[in-house]
Design a protein around this motif. Structure first.
Motif, PDB file in Angstrom:
ATOM      1  N   ILE A 195     -23.865  -4.840  22.869  1.00 23.72           N
ATOM      2  CA  ILE A 195     -23.295  -6.290  23.109  1.00 23.72           C
ATOM      3  C   ILE A 195     -22.162  -6.167  23.877  1.00 23.72           C
ATOM      4  O   ILE A 195     -22.243  -7.129  24.939  1.00 23.72           O
ATOM      5  CB  ILE A 195     -22.879  -6.733  21.608  1.00 23.72           C
ATOM      6  N   LEU A 196     -21.060  -5.591  23.823  1.00 19.46           N
ATOM      7  CA  LEU A 196     -20.039  -5.598  24.856  1.00 19.46           C
ATOM      8  C   LEU A 196     -20.297  -4.896  26.045  1.00 19.46           C
ATOM      9  O   LEU A 196     -19.920  -5.639  27.127  1.00 19.46           O
ATOM     10  CB  LEU A 196     -18.858  -4.413  24.152  1.00 19.46           C
TER      11      LEU A 196
ATOM     12  N   VAL B 233     -29.860  -5.727  29.960  1.00 17.52           N
ATOM     13  CA  VAL B 233     -29.317  -6.853  30.715  1.00 17.52           C
ATOM     14  C   VAL B 233     -29.773  -6.717  32.165  1.00 17.52           C
ATOM     15  O   VAL B 233     -30.014  -7.654  33.144  1.00 17.52           O
ATOM     16  CB  VAL B 233     -27.918  -6.970  30.424  1.00 17.52           C
TER      17      VAL B 233
ATOM     18  N   GLY C 225     -17.818  -0.309  27.918  1.00 15.65           N
ATOM     19  CA  GLY C 225     -18.303  -1.061  26.681  1.00 15.65           C
ATOM     20  C   GLY C 225     -18.090  -0.205  25.541  1.00 15.65           C
ATOM     21  O   GLY C 225     -17.710  -0.420  24.575  1.00 15.65           O
TER      22      GLY C 225
ATOM     23  N   GLY D  24     -23.493  -8.372  32.354  1.00 16.02           N
ATOM     24  CA  GLY D  24     -23.912  -9.673  32.724  1.00 16.02           C
ATOM     25  C   GLY D  24     -22.816 -10.479  33.232  1.00 16.02           C
ATOM     26  O   GLY D  24     -23.247 -11.386  34.441  1.00 16.02           O
ATOM     27  N   LEU D  25     -21.385 -10.291  32.938  1.00 15.68           N
ATOM     28  CA  LEU D  25     -20.512 -11.182  33.670  1.00 15.68           C
ATOM     29  C   LEU D  25     -20.419 -10.553  35.301  1.00 15.68           C
ATOM     30  O   LEU D  25     -20.268 -11.279  36.006  1.00 15.68           O
ATOM     31  CB  LEU D  25     -19.277 -10.962  32.874  1.00 15.68           C
TER      32      LEU D  25
ATOM     33  N   GLY E 282     -23.324  -5.007  27.519  1.00 19.16           N
ATOM     34  CA  GLY E 282     -24.197  -5.954  28.157  1.00 19.16           C
ATOM     35  C   GLY E 282     -23.446  -7.043  28.394  1.00 19.16           C
ATOM     36  O   GLY E 282     -23.830  -7.525  29.602  1.00 19.16           O
ATOM     37  N   THR E 283     -22.476  -7.470  27.825  1.00 25.22           N
ATOM     38  CA  THR E 283     -21.642  -8.789  28.245  1.00 25.22           C
ATOM     39  C   THR E 283     -20.970  -8.454  29.369  1.00 25.22           C
ATOM     40  O   THR E 283     -20.707  -9.197  30.511  1.00 25.22           O
ATOM     41  CB  THR E 283     -20.749  -9.212  27.134  1.00 25.22           C
ATOM     42  N   ILE E 284     -20.404  -7.235  29.656  1.00 26.29           N
ATOM     43  CA  ILE E 284     -19.513  -6.836  30.660  1.00 26.29           C
ATOM     44  C   ILE E 284     -20.254  -6.717  31.997  1.00 26.29           C
ATOM     45  O   ILE E 284     -20.194  -7.351  32.847  1.00 26.29           O
ATOM     46  CB  ILE E 284     -18.868  -5.530  30.297  1.00 26.29           C
TER      47      ILE E 284
END
Length: 439
Positions: A58-59, A391, A360, A65-66, A61-63
Motif C-alpha cells: 500500500i505504501l 500501480v 515503501g 502513484g503520487l 504503491g501510493t508513493i
C-alpha cells in the motif's frame, strides 16, 4: 540456504523465530512457548506474514502513484517536473532516513517507546528530543541545500542541455566549464533503462553486446584450470548477469507496464542510491541482529559457564563485525539468486519504481515500529514490489507464479525451521555421552 538455492525467498527473521520455537518445544514442551497473540506470541509473529507485505504494498504503491501523477502525468514536461521535484523527493527521503537512523540507533539519549506488548500501544518519543531533532534538521537541511545549489544545475546541464558530464561533477558543478554535447546520451540511457526497446536510427546496445559476447566466447579463458573452475562455481555471483536471466513465466512483464522518458527515470537513479543504502542498512541491522543475538547468548553461556544475571548477554564488537562481514559475503557469493527473482522475474523495474519500492519498504519498518507490528524486511520488499508493479501496470504486470513460489517459502518457514531446529537440539542433547554416566 536451501530455499534460496531453488529460488525461494524465505524470511531470515521468521526463520530465527521459528527455530527458537522448535528448540523451546524440544527442550521444555509446548507449554514453554507462547502460541497466542498477546505478549507477542507465535500468532502475533505469523500475522506479520500478511500484515508486512500488505502494508508495504500500500505504501509503495501510493508513493509510486503520487510520483506518476506529479512527474509523469505530462510526458512533454516530465523531465522539467522531475528536475524541480528533486529537492522535495531528496529532502523527504533524507528526513525519513535520518529520523529512523537517529531515533532508533540506540546510542543517543533519546528513542521511541511503544506502550505494552501488543499492537496499538501508545507511541512516545522520549529523551533529549531537542538535540535529536536538531541533528535530524541539520542533516535534512544539508540535503535540501545540496539539491538546490548543486543537483538542479547538474541535471539541467546533463539532461536538458545534454552536456557530457560525469556523475562526480555534481559536487562541483559551478566550476565545471561547458562540456561538448553527449551524442550517445539516448543510446546509453536506453541501454541502462530499457534495453529491450530499439531506438530508431540508433544502433541497439543489444546487438553490440551480443557481438562482444560472441567474440569473448570464441577466445579461450586464461588462467590455471583450477582457478577457472573456482570462478565458475564459487564466484558465480560476481559474474552472473541477472538482467538476462529471466524465466519464461516473466517474459510478458514488459508488455503490461507503462514506460516513461528515460531522462526522467535517470533522475530517480540518484534517489535510489539513498533509498537502497537505507534499505541495506535496515536489512543488515534487522537480519544481522537476529543472527548475532542467539549467537551472543550461546557464546556468553559457553564463556562464563552460566546464564547472564540480567538476561542480557553482552555482544562483543568482533561478533558484530563477524555478522557484518558474513552478510556481505552472503550477498556477494549467493545473493544473485534473490536479486534475479526480485529484480528481474517478479515485475518490471526502473529507477522510479525501485525508489518507490525501497522507500515503501523502509516506511513500513518505521510504521511497524510505531504500531509494534511484527514485520520482516524480506517480506516488506516483496510486498512493495507487488504494490508498485500493480500501480505501474496492471495485475498482469506481476509474475504470480514467482510470487506463489515466494509465498510458499513463507508458509513453510514455521514447520520446517521449527522441526529442523528442534530435531537437531533433541539429537544433540540425547546422544550417548562418554563422560557422564546414564541415569
Amino acid at each position: 540456504m536451501g530455499c534460496i538455492r531453488i529460488g525461494m525467498h524465505p524470511s531470515t527473521t521468521h526463520s530465527i523465530v521459528c527455530a527458537l520455537v522448535g528448540v523451546g518445544v524440544a527442550a521444555y514442551g509446548t507449554e514453554a512457548v507462547n502460541w497466542g497473540w498477546n505478549g507477542r506470541g507465535v500468532a502475533y509473529v505469523v500475522s506479520g506474514w500478511v500484515l508486512a507485505p500488505t502494508l508495504s504494498a500500500i505504501l509503495a504503491g501510493t508513493i509510486y502513484g503520487l510520483t506518476r501523477f506529479i512527474v509523469f502525468s505530462n510526458p512533454e514536461h516530465s523531465l522539467t517536473r522531475g528536475i524541480y521535484s528533486i529537492p522535495v523527493y531528496f529532502t523527504l527521503t533524507g528526513f525519513i532516513v535520518s529520523f529512523f537512523v537517529i531515533m532508533k540507533n540506540g546510542r543517543g539519549d533519546w528513542g521511541i517507546a511503544v506502550g505494552g506488548n501488543n499492537p496499538g500501544g501508545a507511541v512516545t518519543l522520549n529523551g533529549d528530543l531537542t538535540k535529536a531533532f536538531t541533528i535530524i534538521g541539520c542533516m535534512t537541511g544539508v540535503i535540501l541545500l545540496f539539491c538546490v545549489a548543486f543537483a538542479i544545475p547538474f541535471f539541467m546541464r546533463r539532461l536538458v542541455k545534454e552536456e557530457n558530464l560525469k556523475w562526480y561533477h555534481i559536487f562541483y558543478i559551478w566550476f565545471v566549464p561547458t562540456q561538448p554535447r553527449d551524442e550517445n546520451l539516448a543510446a546509453s540511457l536506453n541501454e541502462a533503462m530499457t534495453p529491450h526497446i530499439k531506438l530508431e536510427g540508433v544502433e541497439t546496445t543489444t546487438e553490440v553486446v551480443e557481438a562482444k559476447e560472441a567474440e569473448a566466447e570464441a577466445l579461450p579463458e586464461k588462467g590455471h584450470p583450477a582457478w577457472i573452475k573456482f570462478k565458475k562455481v564459487a564466484l558465480k555471483g560476481f559474474y552472473n548477469d541477472i538482467a538476462k536471466d529471466q524465466y519464461e513465466s516473466a517474459k510478458h512483464l514488459h508488455e503490461n507496464v507503462r514506460l516513461y522518458d528515460n531522462k526522467t527515470e535517470y533522475l530517480f537513479s540518484f534517489l535510489q542510491v539513498m533509498t537502497a543504502s537505507f534499505a541495506s542498512f535496515s536489512h543488515g541491522s534487522n537480519d544481522v541482529a537476529n543472527s548475532v543475538g542467539p549467537f551472543a547468548g550461546v557464546y556468553s553461556i559457553w564463556a562464563n559457564g552460566q546464564l547472564a544475571s540480567n538476561a542480557k548477554a553482552p555482544v562483543p564488537v568482533w561478533m558484530l563485525a563477524f555478522g557484518g562481514v558474513a552478510i556481505n559475503f552472503g550477498l556477494a557469493f549467493y545473493g544473485y539468486n534473490i536479486m534475479r527473482n526480485l529484480g528481474n522475474n517478479l515485475t518490471y523495474h526502473s529507477p522510479s519504481r525501485g525508489f518507490a519500492m525501497e522507500l515503501g519498504a523502509a516506511l513500513t519498518v518505521i510504521t511497524a515500529a510505531f504500531l509494534a507490528l511484527p514485520v520482516s524486511t524480506s517480506q516488506c520488499i516483496v510486498g512493495a514490489t507487488l504494490g508498485v508493479g500493480i500501480v505501474g501496470g496492471n495485475y498482469k504486470a506481476i509474475n504470480w507464479k514467482m510470487f506463489g513460489w515466494i509465498a510458499l517459502s513463507w508458509a513453510l518457514t514455521l514447520p520446517v525451521a521449527s522441526i529442523t531446529a528442534g530435531g537437531l537440539f533433541w539429537l544433540l542433547t540425547n546422544v550417548p555421552s562418554f563422560t557422564v554416566a546414564p541415569k
